[in-house]
Enzyme design. Structure first.
Site, PDB file in Angstrom:
ATOM      1  N   ASP A  67     -12.703  49.991 -18.933  1.00 30.22           N
ATOM      2  CA  ASP A  67     -11.664  50.745 -19.661  1.00 30.22           C
ATOM      3  C   ASP A  67     -10.345  50.568 -18.909  1.00 30.22           C
ATOM      4  O   ASP A  67     -10.318  50.096 -17.765  1.00 30.22           O
ATOM      5  CB  ASP A  67     -12.037  52.236 -19.740  1.00 30.22           C
ATOM      6  CG  ASP A  67     -11.009  53.048 -20.542  1.00 30.22           C
ATOM      7  OD1 ASP A  67     -10.409  52.508 -21.487  1.00 30.22           O
ATOM      8  OD2 ASP A  67     -10.801  54.239 -20.216  1.00 30.22           O
ATOM      9  N   SER A  68      -9.275  50.995 -19.576  1.00 29.99           N
ATOM     10  CA  SER A  68      -7.966  50.972 -18.918  1.00 29.99           C
ATOM     11  C   SER A  68      -7.911  51.980 -17.773  1.00 29.99           C
ATOM     12  O   SER A  68      -7.059  51.880 -16.900  1.00 29.99           O
ATOM     13  CB  SER A  68      -6.882  51.336 -19.933  1.00 29.99           C
ATOM     14  OG  SER A  68      -7.174  52.621 -20.470  1.00 29.99           O
ATOM     15  N   TYR A 106      -3.001  51.416 -21.627  1.00 27.43           N
ATOM     16  CA  TYR A 106      -2.952  50.280 -22.552  1.00 27.43           C
ATOM     17  C   TYR A 106      -2.155  50.630 -23.815  1.00 27.43           C
ATOM     18  O   TYR A 106      -1.579  49.749 -24.451  1.00 27.43           O
ATOM     19  CB  TYR A 106      -4.371  49.871 -22.966  1.00 27.43           C
ATOM     20  CG  TYR A 106      -5.114  49.015 -21.964  1.00 27.43           C
ATOM     21  CD1 TYR A 106      -4.609  48.755 -20.694  1.00 27.43           C
ATOM     22  CD2 TYR A 106      -6.346  48.463 -22.304  1.00 27.43           C
ATOM     23  CE1 TYR A 106      -5.321  47.970 -19.797  1.00 27.43           C
ATOM     24  CE2 TYR A 106      -7.052  47.666 -21.413  1.00 27.43           C
ATOM     25  CZ  TYR A 106      -6.534  47.431 -20.159  1.00 27.43           C
ATOM     26  OH  TYR A 106      -7.237  46.639 -19.278  1.00 27.43           O
ATOM     27  N   GLY A 107      -2.173  51.921 -24.178  1.00 31.40           N
ATOM     28  CA  GLY A 107      -1.477  52.350 -25.389  1.00 31.40           C
ATOM     29  C   GLY A 107       0.014  52.031 -25.374  1.00 31.40           C
ATOM     30  O   GLY A 107       0.658  52.002 -26.414  1.00 31.40           O
ATOM     31  N   CYS A 137     -13.044  51.183 -24.583  1.00 32.10           N
ATOM     32  CA  CYS A 137     -11.627  51.441 -24.817  1.00 32.10           C
ATOM     33  C   CYS A 137     -11.281  50.982 -26.231  1.00 32.10           C
ATOM     34  O   CYS A 137     -11.425  49.804 -26.550  1.00 32.10           O
ATOM     35  CB  CYS A 137     -10.811  50.642 -23.794  1.00 32.10           C
ATOM     36  SG  CYS A 137      -9.034  50.735 -24.060  1.00 32.10           S
ATOM     37  N   ASN A 138     -10.860  51.928 -27.052  1.00 27.94           N
ATOM     38  CA  ASN A 138     -10.495  51.576 -28.438  1.00 27.94           C
ATOM     39  C   ASN A 138      -9.254  50.699 -28.487  1.00 27.94           C
ATOM     40  O   ASN A 138      -9.168  49.772 -29.297  1.00 27.94           O
ATOM     41  CB  ASN A 138     -10.198  52.844 -29.245  1.00 27.94           C
ATOM     42  CG  ASN A 138     -11.419  53.714 -29.447  1.00 27.94           C
ATOM     43  OD1 ASN A 138     -12.022  53.700 -30.499  1.00 27.94           O
ATOM     44  ND2 ASN A 138     -11.784  54.478 -28.437  1.00 27.94           N
ATOM     45  N   THR A 139      -8.305  50.994 -27.627  1.00 25.86           N
ATOM     46  CA  THR A 139      -7.027  50.268 -27.649  1.00 25.86           C
ATOM     47  C   THR A 139      -7.253  48.786 -27.384  1.00 25.86           C
ATOM     48  O   THR A 139      -6.587  47.928 -27.962  1.00 25.86           O
ATOM     49  CB  THR A 139      -6.071  50.872 -26.593  1.00 25.86           C
ATOM     50  OG1 THR A 139      -6.094  52.292 -26.723  1.00 25.86           O
ATOM     51  CG2 THR A 139      -4.651  50.375 -26.767  1.00 25.86           C
ATOM     52  N   GLU A 194       1.016  60.100 -27.878  1.00 25.33           N
ATOM     53  CA  GLU A 194       1.847  59.418 -26.881  1.00 25.33           C
ATOM     54  C   GLU A 194       1.250  59.554 -25.468  1.00 25.33           C
ATOM     55  O   GLU A 194       1.148  58.588 -24.732  1.00 25.33           O
ATOM     56  CB  GLU A 194       3.242  60.060 -26.921  1.00 25.33           C
ATOM     57  CG  GLU A 194       4.281  59.431 -26.015  1.00 25.33           C
ATOM     58  CD  GLU A 194       4.979  58.265 -26.708  1.00 25.33           C
ATOM     59  OE1 GLU A 194       5.373  58.439 -27.877  1.00 25.33           O
ATOM     60  OE2 GLU A 194       5.112  57.207 -26.079  1.00 25.33           O
ATOM     61  N   CYS A 213     -10.096  57.504 -28.935  1.00 20.21           N
ATOM     62  CA  CYS A 213      -9.721  57.056 -27.580  1.00 20.21           C
ATOM     63  C   CYS A 213     -10.754  57.675 -26.652  1.00 20.21           C
ATOM     64  O   CYS A 213     -11.044  58.878 -26.760  1.00 20.21           O
ATOM     65  CB  CYS A 213      -8.318  57.543 -27.217  1.00 20.21           C
ATOM     66  SG  CYS A 213      -7.903  57.310 -25.482  1.00 20.21           S
ATOM     67  N   THR A 214     -11.321  56.856 -25.777  1.00 22.70           N
ATOM     68  CA  THR A 214     -12.428  57.344 -24.956  1.00 22.70           C
ATOM     69  C   THR A 214     -11.983  58.395 -23.930  1.00 22.70           C
ATOM     70  O   THR A 214     -12.823  59.098 -23.376  1.00 22.70           O
ATOM     71  CB  THR A 214     -13.112  56.172 -24.233  1.00 22.70           C
ATOM     72  OG1 THR A 214     -12.117  55.420 -23.515  1.00 22.70           O
ATOM     73  CG2 THR A 214     -13.815  55.264 -25.232  1.00 22.70           C
ATOM     74  N   HIS A 215     -10.687  58.503 -23.705  1.00 26.50           N
ATOM     75  CA  HIS A 215     -10.201  59.547 -22.800  1.00 26.50           C
ATOM     76  C   HIS A 215     -10.317  60.950 -23.396  1.00 26.50           C
ATOM     77  O   HIS A 215     -10.433  61.929 -22.669  1.00 26.50           O
ATOM     78  CB  HIS A 215      -8.720  59.322 -22.458  1.00 26.50           C
ATOM     79  CG  HIS A 215      -8.487  58.320 -21.389  1.00 26.50           C
ATOM     80  ND1 HIS A 215      -8.619  56.965 -21.592  1.00 26.50           N
ATOM     81  CD2 HIS A 215      -8.120  58.466 -20.089  1.00 26.50           C
ATOM     82  CE1 HIS A 215      -8.346  56.330 -20.469  1.00 26.50           C
ATOM     83  NE2 HIS A 215      -8.034  57.212 -19.541  1.00 26.50           N
TER      84      HIS A 215
HETATM   85  N1  DGL Z   1      -9.302  54.842 -23.199  1.00 21.96           N
HETATM   86  C1  DGL Z   1      -8.458  54.043 -24.015  1.00 21.96           C
HETATM   87  C2  DGL Z   1      -8.933  54.040 -25.484  1.00 21.96           C
HETATM   88  O1  DGL Z   1     -10.087  54.319 -25.771  1.00 21.96           O
HETATM   89  C3  DGL Z   1      -6.972  54.189 -24.042  1.00 21.96           C
HETATM   90  C4  DGL Z   1      -6.110  54.774 -23.018  1.00 21.96           C
HETATM   91  C5  DGL Z   1      -4.873  53.929 -22.735  1.00 21.96           C
HETATM   92  O2  DGL Z   1      -3.843  54.084 -23.428  1.00 21.96           O
HETATM   93  O3  DGL Z   1      -4.974  53.133 -21.814  1.00 21.96           O
HETATM   94  O4  DGL Z   1      -8.191  53.738 -26.353  1.00 21.96           O
END
Ligand code: DGL
Length: 263
Positions: free
Chosen positions: A11-12, A43-44, A75-77, A146, A188-190
């Protein structure tokens, strides 16, 4: 004969831990390498070209170094962009993480669903295609947050995060017109790291869809019946920044990795 597979979870940052913990529940006896690309977080905030150029070679280096049997892009992004590139470039099996729009639309009663993701994820063609394919009878609102991933990281690091900051990020998910939003996709996994706060701050009760258990089942299916079961053998976490975690963060990581991890 059972085999101890190596699973690399990428992940990021630390959001992928919400996927990692579900996989560990199903396959405690696998060997885990968790990689947080914190040097490039979030990453976003990066363009699509930048993410592809960053992730594809980096994952290649990680595969060469750790020889995983399976890689999870938690990570979805990134997943909404790089899965095809990764599968073309490397022969190891990959599992990605993409917005759970299909199950959300299927289970919503009011047929009003919000997709809460990074600004990058909600802009993706991939996400728009999921809506076109699976949201026929549903009104889907895309909400690009954001700062929510950074707020989740800050919480894990023990920094004070105000309720107002979280409430402002999730507010656009809640629409109250002819029908009320009743389902929010955590794209988003966060975000599951902030679930308790989001539930408490939501203006009304909704179903929060976290795809992590389904991703873990997919990983488990790919590993096959006998692999990665048995006693936990633990895992390690690698930060691409090569910065050692603070004592507070090290403590927060303990429930995920046990007492020993390397950075
Ligand atoms: N955890 C990441 C996701 O699932 C994104 C967080 C980021 O912006 O890096 O999209």
């Amino acid at each position: 004969m059972s085999h101890t597979p190596t699973i690399l979870v990428f992940d990021s940052g630390l959001g992928g831990l919400t996927v990692f913990r579900e996989i560990v529940k199903l396959r405690p006896g696998a060997r885990y390498v968790y990689v947080a690309d914190d040097a490039y977080f979030p990453y976003g905030q990066h363009t699509e070209d930048e993410i592809v150029a960053r992730v594809v070679p980096l994952v290649g280096d990680l595969i060469a170094e750790h020889r995983p049997n399976l890689v999870v892009i938690a990570c979805n992004t990134a997943s909404t962009l790089v899965m095809t590139h990764l599968r073309e470039a490397y022969s190891v099996p990959f599992v990605g993480t993409v917005p759970a729009i299909k199950p959300a639309c299927a289970s919503s009663k009011t047929k009003r669903v919000s997709v809460l993701g990074t600004k990058g994820t909600v802009k993706r063609e991939y996400t728009k295609k999921l809506i076109a394919d699976f949201a026929h009878d549903c009104d889907v609102t895309l909400v690009g947050a954001e700062n929510l991933a950074s707020l989740a990281e800050a919480t894990l690091r023990g920094e004070r995060v105000s309720n107002d900051a979280i409430a402002a990020e999730i507010a656009p998910c809640f629409l109250n017109g002819d029908a009320r939003t009743d389902t929010v996709v955590l794209a988003c996994t966060h975000y599951p790291l902030l679930l308790d706060q989001m539930v408490a701050l939501a203006p009304w009760k909704v179903d929060w869809i976290d795809p992590a258990p389904a991703i873990a089942r997919r990983v488990s299916d790919l590993l096959g019946a006998a692999n990665g079961l048995g006693e936990p053998i633990g895992g390690r976490i690698i930060f691409t920044s090569e910065q050692a975690p603070s004592p507070v963060l090290a403590k927060a990581l303990m429930p995920f990795f046990g007492a020993s991890f390397v950075s």
